[in-house]
Every structure is written in C-alpha cells, then in structure tokens.
Scaffold this motif. Sequence first.
Motif, PDB file in Angstrom:
ATOM      1  N   TYR A  28     -77.007  -4.222 -57.843  1.00 49.22           N
ATOM      2  CA  TYR A  28     -75.718  -4.761 -57.405  1.00 49.22           C
ATOM      3  C   TYR A  28     -75.570  -4.640 -55.891  1.00 49.22           C
ATOM      4  N   LEU A  29     -75.889  -3.452 -55.347  1.00 49.29           N
ATOM      5  CA  LEU A  29     -75.759  -3.242 -53.907  1.00 49.29           C
ATOM      6  C   LEU A  29     -76.697  -4.157 -53.119  1.00 49.29           C
ATOM      7  N   ILE A  30     -77.921  -4.322 -53.616  1.00 53.99           N
ATOM      8  CA  ILE A  30     -78.885  -5.180 -52.923  1.00 53.99           C
ATOM      9  C   ILE A  30     -78.469  -6.645 -53.013  1.00 53.99           C
ATOM     10  N   LYS A  31     -78.030  -7.079 -54.186  1.00 50.07           N
ATOM     11  CA  LYS A  31     -77.636  -8.483 -54.390  1.00 50.07           C
ATOM     12  C   LYS A  31     -76.467  -8.867 -53.485  1.00 50.07           C
ATOM     13  N   HIS A  32     -75.520  -7.968 -53.316  1.00 49.75           N
ATOM     14  CA  HIS A  32     -74.323  -8.267 -52.535  1.00 49.75           C
ATOM     15  C   HIS A  32     -74.439  -7.805 -51.082  1.00 49.75           C
ATOM     16  N   HIS A  33     -75.646  -7.407 -50.679  1.00 53.00           N
ATOM     17  CA  HIS A  33     -75.913  -6.998 -49.294  1.00 53.00           C
ATOM     18  C   HIS A  33     -74.941  -5.922 -48.815  1.00 53.00           C
TER      19      HIS A  33
END
Length: 127
Positions: A28-33
Amino acid sequence: MNKRSIYITLLIIILAFTLFEEVRLRPYLIKHHITTLFLADSLPNFLAVVVLFLGYSVIKFPLDERKTISTIVSVVVGLSLYELCQLWMPQRTFDIKDVVASVLGGAFSYLIFRIVNTLKPSTPSDN
C-alpha cells in the motif's frame, strides 16, 4: 505465564505483524508513493532480526546470556553483510538505512531478552 510462553506469544505477534506488513502495509505504501522513514523500505530488516531472535529463544529455551548476545550479533552482522553484498548484485541496491534497521532490530531483541529475563519465575521450571 512462564518465560518460554512469553517468547512464544511474542513470536506469534511479531510473525502476524510481519505478515500484515509484507502483504498489506508495504504494498500500500509503495503503491501510493507514501514516503516514510523506515516503514516501507527498512522495516523488514528490523523485523527479520526480531523474528530470528524470538525463534531462537523458543527453540533454545532456557537462554544463556552470552549465547543469546552472540546469536543476535551474528544475525545483525549477517544481514549487514548481505546488504553490503548487494553493491555487486544486479538489480539490487545497498541502503545504509537497512543496516541501521538491522542494528536497531538487534538492540530491540536484546531489550526484549533483558525484560523477559528480569521477570520473576512463576514456577520452578521457569528459569
């Protein structure tokens, strides 16, 4: 609750959190930068040391302080060397934050060890 049960309980909790972190939180953190200090990138290094220490604690209970410290240091050094080797691995990157996270995981593991060992035994076999 005896000390070994405490280590087992902590291991189950940390494994559950690690599963959540790897399957849901990190993607989630990586996908939403979403940039975080350690969460998406280096938390797995921190958790790896803690999981390995708790697994060792459950298997080798009762714990000898010298061997426990040696084990924690060995895990931290091993993860740090792996991180260093990534300088020469294709499509891998060295990150000093991962080394710091491993060292912090080692310190946290030792803190857990000290806290659990200061607890008074509830039964004679709880040493």
